[in-house]
Design a protein around this motif. Sequence first.
Motif, PDB file in Angstrom:
ATOM      1  N   PRO A  81      56.122  16.320  48.203  1.00  0.00           N
ATOM      2  CA  PRO A  81      55.995  17.641  47.364  1.00  0.00           C
ATOM      3  C   PRO A  81      56.259  16.942  46.308  1.00  0.00           C
ATOM      4  O   PRO A  81      56.641  15.790  45.684  1.00  0.00           O
ATOM      5  CB  PRO A  81      57.843  18.346  47.846  1.00  0.00           C
ATOM      6  CG  PRO A  81      58.802  17.157  48.540  1.00  0.00           C
ATOM      7  CD  PRO A  81      57.458  16.599  49.102  1.00  0.00           C
ATOM      8  N   ALA A  82      56.305  17.078  44.879  1.00  0.00           N
ATOM      9  CA  ALA A  82      55.309  17.580  43.966  1.00  0.00           C
ATOM     10  C   ALA A  82      57.068  17.446  43.207  1.00  0.00           C
ATOM     11  O   ALA A  82      58.198  17.881  43.685  1.00  0.00           O
ATOM     12  CB  ALA A  82      55.293  18.123  43.181  1.00  0.00           C
ATOM     13  N   PRO A  83      57.188  16.152  42.378  1.00  0.00           N
ATOM     14  CA  PRO A  83      58.488  16.127  41.408  1.00  0.00           C
ATOM     15  C   PRO A  83      58.965  17.400  40.945  1.00  0.00           C
ATOM     16  O   PRO A  83      58.075  17.589  40.356  1.00  0.00           O
ATOM     17  CB  PRO A  83      58.519  14.903  40.692  1.00  0.00           C
ATOM     18  CG  PRO A  83      57.236  14.645  40.617  1.00  0.00           C
ATOM     19  CD  PRO A  83      56.683  14.996  42.303  1.00  0.00           C
ATOM     20  N   GLN A  84      59.805  17.292  40.803  1.00  0.00           N
ATOM     21  CA  GLN A  84      60.647  18.915  39.894  1.00  0.00           C
ATOM     22  C   GLN A  84      61.205  18.067  38.278  1.00  0.00           C
ATOM     23  O   GLN A  84      61.535  17.379  38.661  1.00  0.00           O
ATOM     24  CB  GLN A  84      62.023  19.858  40.813  1.00  0.00           C
ATOM     25  CG  GLN A  84      61.288  20.095  42.308  1.00  0.00           C
ATOM     26  CD  GLN A  84      59.941  20.964  41.725  1.00  0.00           C
ATOM     27  OE1 GLN A  84      60.322  21.508  40.878  1.00  0.00           O
ATOM     28  NE2 GLN A  84      59.261  21.096  42.306  1.00  0.00           N
ATOM     29  N   PRO A  85      60.982  18.996  37.423  1.00  0.00           N
ATOM     30  CA  PRO A  85      61.110  18.363  36.049  1.00  0.00           C
ATOM     31  C   PRO A  85      62.034  18.561  36.520  1.00  0.00           C
ATOM     32  O   PRO A  85      63.105  19.484  36.555  1.00  0.00           O
ATOM     33  CB  PRO A  85      60.321  19.322  35.216  1.00  0.00           C
ATOM     34  CG  PRO A  85      60.113  20.568  35.631  1.00  0.00           C
ATOM     35  CD  PRO A  85      59.930  20.215  37.275  1.00  0.00           C
ATOM     36  N   ALA A  86      62.953  18.115  35.335  1.00  0.00           N
ATOM     37  CA  ALA A  86      64.484  18.128  35.065  1.00  0.00           C
ATOM     38  C   ALA A  86      64.877  18.849  34.547  1.00  0.00           C
ATOM     39  O   ALA A  86      64.478  19.187  33.152  1.00  0.00           O
ATOM     40  CB  ALA A  86      65.068  17.125  34.151  1.00  0.00           C
TER      41      ALA A  86
END
Length: 96
Positions: A81-86
């Motif tokens: 999965p694509a990393p989620q922004p903080a």
Amino acid sequence: MHSIPMRIAAAAALAAGAGLLSGCVATTPDWDRHFGEAARLALGQQVLRPDGGRNRDPVAGLDGPAAAAVQARYLKSYAEPAPQPAVFTIGVSGAK
């Protein structure tokens, strides 16, 4: 004096008899006649083309290799999965 209790007893017996006889009357003929209409209506409203099962034409869409690539990309999206922004860094950059 005996006539008033006798009248009350007769009225009670008549009410009890009417209550027992009303148990023999079918009270839901209209409900039985319309049983399942809501479910059939909801199903009918969700069907786009009711005669679609009788259509023998092939579905126009992607060719085999393109469909396989789309499916592989879809499966890979769950494996990596694509990393989620903080989300808590809004306005915390320290810039003045």
